[in-house]
Each structure stands twice: as C-alpha cells, then as structure tokens.
Scaffold this active site. Structure first.
Site, short mmCIF file in Angstrom:
data_model
loop_
_atom_site.label_atom_id
_atom_site.label_comp_id
_atom_site.label_asym_id
_atom_site.label_seq_id
_atom_site.Cartn_x
_atom_site.Cartn_y
_atom_site.Cartn_z
N ILE A 75 10.93 17.33 0.08
CA ILE A 75 11.37 18.69 0.42
C ILE A 75 10.16 19.59 0.70
CG2 ILE A 75 12.61 20.71 -0.45
CD1 ILE A 75 14.41 18.78 -2.06
N SER B 139 17.92 23.29 -8.71
CA SER B 139 18.72 22.12 -8.36
C SER B 139 20.17 22.45 -8.72
CB SER B 139 18.24 20.93 -9.19
OG SER B 139 19.17 19.86 -9.13
N TYR C 233 16.19 16.46 -17.38
CA TYR C 233 16.00 17.04 -16.05
C TYR C 233 16.84 18.31 -15.95
CZ TYR C 233 15.90 17.44 -10.93
OH TYR C 233 15.75 17.90 -9.64
N LYS D 83 15.62 22.18 -15.36
CA LYS D 83 16.06 22.94 -14.18
C LYS D 83 16.89 24.16 -14.59
CE LYS D 83 14.07 20.62 -10.84
NZ LYS D 83 13.09 21.23 -9.92
N SER E 45 14.53 11.81 -0.36
CA SER E 45 13.08 11.95 -0.61
C SER E 45 12.67 10.68 -1.35
CB SER E 45 12.79 13.18 -1.49
OG SER E 45 13.17 12.92 -2.82
N1 NAP Z 1 15.48 15.16 -3.83
C1 NAP Z 1 16.53 15.69 -4.46
O1 NAP Z 1 17.65 15.13 -4.45
C2 NAP Z 1 16.40 17.02 -5.15
C3 NAP Z 1 17.55 17.75 -5.44
C4 NAP Z 1 17.42 18.97 -6.09
C5 NAP Z 1 16.18 19.47 -6.41
N2 NAP Z 1 15.08 18.74 -6.13
C6 NAP Z 1 13.76 19.31 -6.51
O2 NAP Z 1 13.00 19.51 -5.35
C7 NAP Z 1 11.61 19.38 -5.64
C8 NAP Z 1 10.99 18.35 -4.69
O3 NAP Z 1 11.66 17.13 -4.88
P1 NAP Z 1 11.47 15.87 -3.91
O4 NAP Z 1 12.67 15.04 -4.08
O5 NAP Z 1 11.04 16.32 -2.57
O6 NAP Z 1 10.27 15.13 -4.69
P2 NAP Z 1 9.18 14.09 -4.21
O7 NAP Z 1 9.46 13.55 -2.86
O8 NAP Z 1 9.02 13.13 -5.35
O9 NAP Z 1 7.86 15.01 -4.14
C9 NAP Z 1 7.37 15.64 -5.29
C10 NAP Z 1 6.12 16.44 -4.91
O10 NAP Z 1 5.59 17.04 -6.11
C11 NAP Z 1 4.22 16.62 -6.28
N3 NAP Z 1 3.95 16.53 -7.72
C12 NAP Z 1 4.60 15.76 -8.63
N4 NAP Z 1 4.04 15.88 -9.84
C13 NAP Z 1 3.01 16.77 -9.71
C14 NAP Z 1 2.03 17.30 -10.59
N5 NAP Z 1 1.98 16.95 -11.89
N6 NAP Z 1 1.13 18.19 -10.11
C15 NAP Z 1 1.14 18.55 -8.81
N7 NAP Z 1 2.04 18.09 -7.92
C16 NAP Z 1 2.95 17.19 -8.35
C17 NAP Z 1 4.14 15.26 -5.54
O11 NAP Z 1 2.84 14.93 -5.09
P3 NAP Z 1 1.82 14.01 -6.00
O12 NAP Z 1 2.61 12.88 -6.55
O13 NAP Z 1 0.72 13.62 -5.07
O14 NAP Z 1 1.35 14.95 -7.07
C18 NAP Z 1 5.03 15.55 -4.33
O15 NAP Z 1 4.31 16.28 -3.36
C19 NAP Z 1 11.53 18.97 -7.12
O16 NAP Z 1 11.31 20.11 -7.91
C20 NAP Z 1 12.93 18.39 -7.38
O17 NAP Z 1 13.29 18.46 -8.74
C21 NAP Z 1 15.13 17.52 -5.49
#
Ligand code: NAP
Length: 233
Positions: free
Chosen positions: A12, A138, A151, A155, A186
């Site tokens: 995202i 979320s 989680y 959130k 993702s």
């Molecule tokens: N995908 C879903 O279904 C969904 C639904 C609702 C909400 N969300 C929320 O949306 C956000 C993004 O989710 P996503 O699914 O796109 O996740 P993702 O693809 O796993 O990406 C997570 C991002 O956060 C970075 N990150 C993780 N731990 C970190 C740390 N300790 N310090 C700095 N950066 C960090 C990662 O990069 P590095 O690993 O290089 O640090 C990556 O850029 C999250 O907050 C998630 O809870 C996701």
C-alpha cells in the site's frame, strides 16, 4: 508540496508513493530496506513526473532512528505537508496462546511508531499551519476477529490515536484522516490461494488517499473505510 510516507517500499505504501508522485508531490520515503527504497526512487523518477524523491532507511521501532529521520526530513523536505503513517505488520495469534512479545511487537510498529513520528514532525507542520496526516488503520480497527487479536488491538489503538489527534488539531489547519482498508493485495498475503478479485488492489486504497488529500482547506475526510466488493475475508 512535500510528503513523508512510511512503509513506502512495498504494498500500500508503494502505491501511495506513485499516487502522490502523479499528483506532483515531492516524496520522502522510508522503510528498513535501503536497496528496495533506492529501486523505488529510480522507478518513480523514471515513470512519473516526480522531480524529488529522498529515501531514508530506518527501523521505526527504534525511537532514536525516528529522531534522526525527522531531523533529515526537516533538512530536506521543509515545509512538510503530508505525513502518511503506513508502516505496519500482521502477525497472527490469539491472546491466550500467542508467542510472548507478539502483542508488544505489533503495538510498537503498528501504533507507537506512528505516535512517536507524528510528535517528531508535527512542530514543523504546525509552524506552517497546514498539513494532512493519514494513519493507516484497518477494518481490524473496527471489529475484532479470531486469529488476529493483537493485530486488532494495535489497530484499535491507532484509530484511537487518530481520533484524538483529529480533535487536538481541529483549529490548527492540519487535517487528520484514519484509513481503514479491508484485505488488500500486498506481500502480507503472499502465497494465499484466492482469486485476484477477492482482495482489493493497493492502488485503490492509494486513490482514496489521493482524493482525500485534494479537498479544499475547509473540508476533511475523517475516515475512509474500504472493503473488497465481496466483503471481508
Ligand atoms: N494488506 C492488507 O490487507 C491491509 C489491510 C488493512 C490495513 N493494512 C495496513 O496497511 C499498512 C501497509 O500494509 P501492506 O500490506 O502494504 O504491508 P507490506 O507490503 O508488508 O509493507 C509493509 C511496509 O512497512 C515497512 N516496515 C515494516 N516494518 C518496519 C519497521 N520496523 N520499520 C520501518 N518500516 C517497516 C516495510 O519495509 P521493510 O520491511 O523494508 O522495513 C514495508 O515497506 C500496514 O500498516 C497494514 O497493517 C494492510
């Protein structure tokens, strides 16, 4: 205008980077992996009209690294207009039987890092009396579900933070938006055997943020709730 996006390297956050680049923003991107950020920087400069992309690799669970990040933002991206608190992770578990530290780990990255980073960069936004903070909550901020308890707890906390911030900043010129997406493709869904259309595209979440950031100064979108067309998983 300048925007800081956390968790920008994938999913995202990456889609938000492309969305804001296409809207003419200069970007400051963070994640832990320096090489993934650099690849994204080159892609943004090559594929969009974005002229300025700064990257800063750091771990947002370390408050000293958050201080260094905000100092770097102050030096290179002032005035900062948008802060997108997006970094986060999902680790399954139930309260009674999850591994020790599961809850604390998710609270730290999903909620506390946004709290600390916002406190660090807010003074520079307040100085300019305009800005927009997005907190990536979320649908798990709204309802509990088994198998994802900690989680959900993290959130729920982030949504609570977002609501408090909105109240505190109402008369400051700074907008606050809580974004609550349902299941979105993702890396966190890697390997899951579901038809493509069952989950949302990260680009659609990014587009909603793009629309909200474009509102005139007298209006704020306080909450964005999005779900897959066929409902939650
Ligand atoms: N995908 C879903 O279904 C969904 C639904 C609702 C909400 N969300 C929320 O949306 C956000 C993004 O989710 P996503 O699914 O796109 O996740 P993702 O693809 O796993 O990406 C997570 C991002 O956060 C970075 N990150 C993780 N731990 C970190 C740390 N300790 N310090 C700095 N950066 C960090 C990662 O990069 P590095 O690993 O290089 O640090 C990556 O850029 C999250 O907050 C998630 O809870 C996701």
């Amino acid at each position: 205008m300048n925007a800081l996006i956390t968790g920008a390297s994938k999913g995202i956050g990456r889609a938000i980077a492309f969305e804001l680049a296409s809207r003419g923003y200069s970007l400051f991107l963070t994640a832990r992996s320096a090489h993934e950020l650099e690849d994204l920087r080159l892609e943004l400069l090559g594929k969009t009209s974005c002229k300025q992309v700064h990257c800063h690799a750091c771990d947002l669970t370390d408050w000293k690294q958050i201080d260094a990040l905000s100092e770097s933002v102050l030096q290179t991206m002032s005035p900062l207009y948008a802060l997108i608190n997006n970094a986060g992770r999902f680790q399954p578990g139930n309260i009674l039987d999850e591994a020790p530290g599961n809850m604390e780990g998710m609270m730290r990255i999903n909620f506390e890092s946004a709290y600390h980073l916002t406190r660090a960069v807010l003074p520079m936004m307040l100085a300019h009396k305009r800005g927009h903070i997005f907190n990536m909550c979320s649908v798990a901020s709204l309802e509990a579900y088994p198998g994802g308890s900690s989680y959900c707890i993290s959130k729920f906390a982030l949504l609570g933070f977002s609501k408090c911030l909105r109240e505190e900043l109402k008369h400051s010129g700074i907008k606050v938006t809580a974004v609550m997406p349902g299941a979105t493709w993702s890396d966190s869904w890697k390997g899951v055997d579901l038809p493509k259309e069952r989950l949302m595209e990260a680009e659609d979440v990014a587009r909603a943020i793009g629309c909200a950031i474009d509102m005139g100064p007298s209006a704020v979108v306080e909450e964005i709730i999005m779900r897959p067309q066929a409902g939650d998983l």
